[in-house]
Design an enzyme around this catalytic site. Structure first.
Site, PDB file in Angstrom:
ATOM      1  N   CYS A   1      -7.644 -36.790  -0.273  1.00 28.71           N
ATOM      2  CA  CYS A   1      -7.018 -35.475  -0.301  1.00 28.71           C
ATOM      3  C   CYS A   1      -6.633 -35.018   1.104  1.00 28.71           C
ATOM      4  CB  CYS A   1      -7.966 -34.504  -1.005  1.00 28.71           C
ATOM      5  SG  CYS A   1      -7.221 -33.001  -1.615  1.00 28.71           S
ATOM      6  N   HIS A   2      -7.102 -33.845   1.521  1.00 31.04           N
ATOM      7  CA  HIS A   2      -6.789 -33.310   2.842  1.00 31.04           C
ATOM      8  C   HIS A   2      -7.595 -33.980   3.965  1.00 31.04           C
ATOM      9  CE1 HIS A   2      -4.954 -30.207   0.376  1.00 31.04           C
ATOM     10  NE2 HIS A   2      -4.357 -29.726   1.449  1.00 31.04           N
TER      11      HIS A   2
END
Length: 192
Positions: free
Chosen positions: A116-117
């Site tokens: 993800c991030h």
């Protein structure tokens, strides 16, 4: 075997708890650390929900009590690194101590799992140059700016991408497959 997991306030709840519990099930000791926090301190997790708006919404997740102190870690003690997503990569990518940890694992060619991030931290550390990886779609420009090739998967697919010692995935729905590939890189074998 010990694994280091980077964390901070507003880490994605699933991306903290799911890897922790899955790796513990395999008798892997997971040390979760946060800059400027020590054992006994709490970090706040977040739940990111896609609910029909142009972006996801955020709700408070479960608080998590740290059992390890960031300043006490010895990087040579760890076989691999887990870099979850959520909001904490947005601000920790400006912390050179965090970037140095990531650089260390890549320099040592140890397995790294990022989701993800979390790829924002890898991009800021400069370790994506010449590599390909997946990330949450909103991080595509971070990956490209960091010199990486963005592998475009549907954000909520169960797809993962492996490039050398790096296994990456776009978001938490891929956690099971992401961890399966990570433990392969660690040399852990599971038999049924």
């Amino acid at each position: 075997m010990k694994i280091l997991l980077l964390a901070g306030d507003y880490i994605e709840d699933y991306e903290l708890y799911a890897p922790l519990k899955a790796l513990e099930m395999l008798d892997i000791d997971v040390h979760i650390v946060c800059p400027d926090k020590k054992a006994g301190d709490t970090i706040q997790t977040a739940l990111h929900i896609v609910d029909g708006w142009q972006t996801y919404s955020e709700r408070p997740g479960h608080p998590f009590k740290l059992e390890h102190t960031f300043s006490d870690i010895n990087l040579d003690d760890y076989a691999g690194l887990v870099v979850p997503g959520g909001r904490f990569p947005e601000y920790q990518r400006y912390d050179q101590r965090v970037l140095d940890i990531i650089i260390h694992f890549f320099d040592q060619k140890k397995p790294v799992a990022a989701v993800c991030h979390g790829l924002q931290l890898l991009a800021a550390a400069g370790v994506l140059k010449g590599r390909s990886c997946s990330a949450f779609p909103m991080c595509k420009l971070d990956v490209i700016a960091g010199g990486g090739e963005y592998v475009d998967f549907d954000a909520f697919s169960k797809n993962v991408h492996v490039d050398g010692n790096l296994v990456s995935a776009p978001a938490y729905p891929a956690i099971g497959v992401w961890l399966r590939e990570f433990i392969k890189l660690l040399g852990v074998k599971v038999t049924l």
